[in-house]
Design an enzyme around this catalytic site. Structure first.
Site, mmCIF file in Angstrom:
data_model
loop_
_atom_site.group_PDB
_atom_site.id
_atom_site.type_symbol
_atom_site.label_atom_id
_atom_site.label_comp_id
_atom_site.label_asym_id
_atom_site.label_seq_id
_atom_site.Cartn_x
_atom_site.Cartn_y
_atom_site.Cartn_z
ATOM 1 N N ASP A 113 45.716 31.162 38.489
ATOM 2 C CA ASP A 113 44.399 31.752 38.742
ATOM 3 C C ASP A 113 43.452 31.608 37.552
ATOM 4 O O ASP A 113 42.246 31.780 37.698
ATOM 5 C CB ASP A 113 44.540 33.238 39.075
ATOM 6 C CG ASP A 113 45.190 33.448 40.427
ATOM 7 O OD1 ASP A 113 45.142 32.522 41.255
ATOM 8 O OD2 ASP A 113 45.751 34.534 40.653
ATOM 9 N N ARG A 145 42.831 35.094 44.396
ATOM 10 C CA ARG A 145 42.378 36.280 45.124
ATOM 11 C C ARG A 145 41.015 36.753 44.668
ATOM 12 O O ARG A 145 40.109 36.956 45.461
ATOM 13 C CB ARG A 145 43.374 37.418 44.916
ATOM 14 C CG ARG A 145 44.668 37.131 45.618
ATOM 15 C CD ARG A 145 45.714 38.136 45.271
ATOM 16 N NE ARG A 145 46.974 37.661 45.831
ATOM 17 C CZ ARG A 145 48.089 38.332 45.818
ATOM 18 N NH1 ARG A 145 48.135 39.526 45.266
ATOM 19 N NH2 ARG A 145 49.171 37.837 46.339
#
Lengths: 386, 386
Positions: free
Chosen positions: B137, B182
């Site tokens: 991420d 996310r």
């Protein structure tokens, strides 16, 4: 006075369809017999519109880049020609003075090829028509396998290994992998390599076997209970005991084929709802036919070779044939090419042998004897320290 | 009398987390100062159970295979340690006589690292604790970027290019690509490479911008009207104007994070229902962090180097630090490593710079100045003949 050649793509691209195009262009140039090299822009659509791309002067260095360009560099389409379309096709062939026509596609495209050839003969055209096989689905008959399959199989096999390693390294969910192949399970079968190269539980479901959902759930539950992680590989075309798609979109493509969708998500949903097992579904979809890093070396070589062979065959006077592959699975893999009548492959679909499916969700070693040399040079060899 | 070292993985694996493990093991061996090299089986779970894997005698050739083994070779978990767990952790460290503890993870794991270290000091243990950064991420603070990001970014970038070529070669549908990440759009942003390397229309939506669905649909419709094919790349974490996930599963993981799902399919569904544009969604999911063929060379080198550096730092007496990367983006990319206090990175999330998002769905070149050297050695160079 040389020949004018036309090449067109039909149906879904593969990772190596452009390698076949490279083979066509380079063989035509090497022959010294080609005046003009045309490609149809977006396949049959371009032929119908008389919209051809002139590749005659495209630099050799650009043509070489086709080896690592996915999809179709000249464009393709899913339009199925109707009887009303064929006269227009003949018009375009006449307009550009085409002597050799190469159609690169699956069994639908071989049917098109065959009809164009028959009509051209009726109209008295001096046209040689050769089909170049292409389909990741591997469902063309006569040929040992299809260019495009080896790369798609490697994608399915190696992706499945990678997901299985992830699923067993962090066994918090059942991972479901949905793979392409509507009616034929050749590509999905390759995912069973993960059962051999990892220590994860792997269940593989092909469209050739109708699915009893209760049994599928029971089998997944049993595998999950072992605690080593579970990968469930499913074909997008799976059907239930009623013969209907497990998760149909209700949509139909230009060839009239139903578009299935969401089978992986469906299996995930029933795992969560009915067994309370956490699950997630992955669907690489078109990536399975477009990925260059997962490309198979043998697949690319064969795709290039069938393109060359098509040109050589046409220039030596052959017509109404498709190039096919004869495989030699000795200690070192090799292949030969031969020609087969278009009529033998048009609209025939080669299914996955049912005897290679064990207990509904395992794949026999015989499949890997067949497929391994087509997809990779050696087995993946991972370090698993747990 | 040598040192006993323990290495553990936390959270989701990456394509190169095993390269960091290789770095740890090889540096420990090269130092000549390690008596025992242990790994926690399934991360914090293994530490709590006292279930360690003894890697001391594992052959060097097996350790080398870690460079091309995805997921975690020793296992990981998503369990977030609570205050009640830490005494058990200290017990295990005592039981095995651990002197150096390396935790390889994201900002959650750096928090764990920090707490273990503080408690060990309170208990009077001679324990050195070094964090090894890892997250696809790319949301860890202080470090220029995280090991794992470069490979995940290459996966997103090159897959997007390949899908864009497929979408424009056979422009029968809008292709939607859902990517992981996310809360941070770093990986999804990389898919905008397809706007640079192909002639397809590419729209990129990051979780940092709330989605106005009407505007999104209008933008996609406009792009579709150009007839060159459309790729829509969406982060799995996209939220609507109300701040709620566009398509939530309602599930929560072990860290209490909501599990988003189906954003790509949701966009496809509204394209079909509201605009009557045929569309299909692809979701490679975990493949984006597990794929070895898409691995970035620089990412692997850095992941290996941070593992080595952690061991060297601990053996030279450092503790309570995370290894971080300083990047030099000259004509030829290079990097240095440095140490940063764990407290500076624990639980801090680095977001994607909003000023790099143009008009809500395009990515500024500045992102590629930052990310390109991390993900690939050169731009993809395709042959597009249409």
């Amino acid at each position: 006075m040389g020949m004018n050649i036309l090449v067109a793509h039909g149906g879904g691209p593969t990772a190596v369809i452009n390698s076949s195009l490279q083979g066509v262009v380079e063989a035509a140039r090497d022959s010294g017999k080609a005046d003009k090299i045309y490609a149809a822009r977006f396949g049959a659509e371009g032929i119908l519109k008389g919209d051809l791309i002139d590749l005659t002067q495209v630099p050799a260095s650009t043509i070489q880049k086709l080896a690592h360009t996915p999809a179709s560099a000249i464009g393709s389409c899913r339009r199925k020609l109707t009887d009303a379309d064929y006269p227009t096709v003949i018009e375009t062939l006449k307009q550009y003075g085409i002597n050799c026509f190469f159609y690169n596609g699956g069994n639908d495209s071989m049917d098109t090829c065959n009809k164009v050839s028959k009509l051209a003969q009726k109209e008295g055209l001096d046209l040689r028509v050769i089909g170049i096989p292409k389909t990741m689905d591997n469902d063309l008959d006569v040929t040992d396998h299809c260019p495009g399959f080896g790369s798609a199989a490697r994608y399915a096999a190696e992706s499945a290994c990678e997901l299985a390693l992830d699923a067993s390294a962090l066994p918090i969910h059942v991972v479901v992998l949905e793979l392409m192949g509507r009616n034929a399970g050749w590509v999905t079968a390759a995912s069973a390599l993960a059962a051999r190269a990892t220590n994860c539980e792997v269940l593989t479901y092909l469209p050739e076997v109708l699915i009893d959902e209760d049994r599928m759930l029971a089998d997944i539950e049993k595998a999950w209970a072992k605690g080593r992680g579970v990968l469930v590989a499913v074909s997008e075309g799976l059907c239930g005991l009623d013969g209907k798609s497990l998760a149909s979109t209700g949509l139909v493509d230009g060839f009239g084929h139903a578009i299935p969708g969401g089978v992986g998500q469906h299996v995930t949903d029933i795992l969560i709802r009915r067994l309370n097992i956490k699950s997630r579904a992955e669907k690489p979809g078109l990536l399975g036919r477009a990925s260059i890093p997962y490309l198979s070396r043998v697949d690319r070589e064969e795709a290039y070779a069938v393109g060359r062979k098509a040109v050589e065959a046409a220039l030596s006077g052959e017509t109404d044939r498709m190039v096919a592959i004869e495989a030699h699975r000795g200690e070192k893999y090799s292949f030969d090419l031969f020609l087969t009548p278009l009529s033998q492959v048009a609209n025939v679909e080669k299914k996955f042998p049912l005897e290679w499916i064990v207990n509904g969700n395992r794949i026999d070693d015989k499949f890997f004897d067949y497929a391994m040399p087509l997809m990779m040079d050696k087995m993946p060899d991972y370090a698993i320290l747990r």
